[in-house]
Design a protein around this motif. Structure first.
Motif, short mmCIF file in Angstrom:
data_model
loop_
_atom_site.label_atom_id
_atom_site.label_comp_id
_atom_site.label_asym_id
_atom_site.label_seq_id
_atom_site.Cartn_x
_atom_site.Cartn_y
_atom_site.Cartn_z
N SER A 278 1.25 4.14 -2.75
CA SER A 278 1.13 5.38 -2.32
C SER A 278 2.22 6.57 -2.85
N LYS B 9 0.85 -1.10 -0.08
CA LYS B 9 0.20 -0.16 0.15
C LYS B 9 0.68 1.12 -0.08
N ASN B 10 1.96 1.18 0.85
CA ASN B 10 2.80 2.33 0.98
C ASN B 10 3.47 2.50 -0.39
N SER C 165 1.79 6.77 -6.76
CA SER C 165 0.76 7.69 -7.02
C SER C 165 1.20 8.94 -6.92
N TYR C 166 2.07 9.24 -5.91
CA TYR C 166 2.45 10.81 -5.47
C TYR C 166 3.39 11.36 -6.56
#
Length: 355
Positions: free
Chosen positions: A175, A171-172, A178-179
Motif C-alpha cells: 500500500s 499488504k501495508n 503504491s501510494y
C-alpha cells in the motif's frame, strides 16, 4: 411456541417422524414481527463496540433457521427468544465504550441492566431500592464495573494490535509502495505537460494553433492538458478528503504507538470515576439521568480511540468510494495517455516530423 409443538416434540422423542411440521418453521419465524424487531436491534448493536454487542451479532448470525425436526425448532426458538430479550441496548451498552455521538433511546447509565441477586435489574432500580444496604448494593455492582473496565481494555488491546499488524504486514508495504508510486507519477505527468509548453518546439505549436485532426500531435496539444486537469482535480480531491477523515486516526495511531500505558491508566481512572459517581448516587438515593456518554473513553482530549476502531469503515463511505473510484479511473486514463503522448512527443522532437 404453540402448545401442539410440545406434543410433537414428545412424539418425536418416542420415534415418530414429524419432519413435515418442522421444515417451514424457520421460514415462518422470519415472517413474524419479533424477527423484524430482532433484526432492527441487531443493526443497532452494530454501531456499538462492546464485546457483548459483538457477541449478540455473532449469535444472531449463527442462528439456524433451517430446521429438520421438532427438536431443531425448539432449539431455534429458545435461542431466538433469548437473543430477542438481550438485543436491547440496555443489556449491552458499556458506558466506558459508548460512542460520544450516540443518540439512541438510552440516555442514562441508570437505565442499563445488570444481574442483581440473580435478576435483571436496572441500575436506577438498585439505587432506589430501600431493602438493601448501600454496602450490599456496591458489592453487587462492582463486578459489573469490572466487566466494563475489562471490556474497554479489550477494545484498546484490539486497537493497538491492529495498528501493530498494519505496520508490519506485506499488504501495508504494498500500500505504501503504491501510494509513493502514485505521487511520483502525479509529479511526472504534470512535469511532462509543463515541458510540452515551455520547450520551443515549432511543430507542436503549429498543431496547437492550426489543428490537424489526422495528426496525433493535435490531440497531444489539446487532449493531454484536459486529461491532466481532470486527473489533478480527482487526485487532489481524493487525497484532501482522505486526509481530512483520517486525521483523528493518524493522530491516534502516533499516540498509541508511544503512550499505551497512559491510555490504560486513563481507562482505569475513568472506571473509578464511574464507580464514585454511582456510589454517590446510592448514598444520596438519586436516580441517574442524562449521563450515558459522560464516562466514554473513546474520544479523550488526547486521543480518539474510536477513530482507530472505525478506520476501516471510512473506506465504505459513499463519498470515499466515489472519489477513490474517480481517482483510479483518471489515473488509468492519464497513465495510458501519458505513455502514448510521450512516445509521440519524443518521435516528433527527435525526427522533427508531425505524427
Amino acid at each position: 411456541m404453540k402448545e401442539e409443538m410440545k406434543f410433537y416434540l414428545l412424539a418425536e422423542e418416542s420415534g415418530w417422524n414429524l419432519q413435515k411440521y418442522a421444515t417451514d418453521y424457520g421460514k415462518t419465524l422470519k415472517e413474524t414481527e419479533n424477527y423484524q424487531l430482532l433484526v432492527n436491534n441487531i443493526n443497532s448493536a452494530k454501531e456499538h463496540l462492546s464485546f457483548k454487542a459483538k457477541g449478540l451479532i455473532e449469535s444472531f448470525e449463527r442462528l439456524q433457521f433451517y430446521t429438520l425436526n421438532i427438536k431443531d425448532c425448539f432449539i431455534l426458538e429458545s435461542s431466538f427468544d433469548y437473543l430477542l430479550l438481550h438485543s436491547f441496548p440496555e443489556y449491552y451498552i458499556n458506558p466506558l465504550a459508548i460512542d460520544p455521538n450516540y443518540k439512541g433511546d438510552i440516555n442514562s447509565i441508570g437505565d442499563l441492566i445488570i444481574n442483581f441477586d440473580g435478576k435483571d435489574t436496572t441500575l436506577n432500580e438498585i439505587i432506589l431500592d430501600e431493602t438493601k444496604s448501600k454496602e450490599y448494593k456496591m458489592e453487587r455492582i462492582e463486578p459489573q464495573l469490572d466487566y466494563y473496565l475489562s471490556d474497554m481494555n479489550k477494545i484498546a488491546d484490539v486497537s493497538i494490535a491492529n495498528l501493530k499488524k498494519k505496520a508490519i504486514t506485506k499488504k501495508n508495504f504494498l500500500s505504501i509502495f503504491s501510494y509513493v508510486s502514485e505521487i511520483l507519477f502525479f509529479i511526472l505527468a504534470n512535469i511532462f505537460l509543463f515541458i510540452t509548453w515551455i520547450n520551443p518546439f515549432e511543430i507542436f505549436f503549429n498543431h496547437f494553433y492550426q489543428p490537424t485532426l489526422t495528426h496525433a500531435l493535435t490531440y497531444l496539444a489539446y487532449m493531454y492538458p484536459i486529461i491532466i486537469l481532470l486527473y489533478d482535480i480527482s487526485f487532489i480531491a481524493f487525497h484532501i478528503y482522505r486526509a481530512n477523515v483520517s486525521e483523528a486516526y493518524n493522530y491516534a495511531k502516533r499516540f498509541l504507538q508511544k503512550n499505551t500505558e497512559k491510555l490504560f491508566d486513563d481507562i482505569n481512572k475513568r472506571k473509578e470515576e464511574l464507580k464514585n459517581y454511582i456510589e454517590g448516587a446510592i448514598y444520596a438515593k438519586i436516580s441517574l439521568k442524562n449521563d450515558i456518554k459522560d464516562f466514554s473513553c473513546l474520544s479523550e482530549s488526547y486521543v480518539d480511540l474510536k477513530a482507530v476502531v472505525d478506520y476501516e469503515k471510512i473506506k465504505n463511505k459513499k463519498l470515499y468510494i466515489f472519489l477513490n473510484g474517480l481517482r483510479f479511473s483518471m489515473t488509468t486514463i492519464t497513465g495510458i495517455s501519458f505513455v502514448i503522448f510521450l512516445i509521440i512527443y519524443i518521435i516528433a522532437v527527435v525526427f522533427q516530423v508531425a505524427i
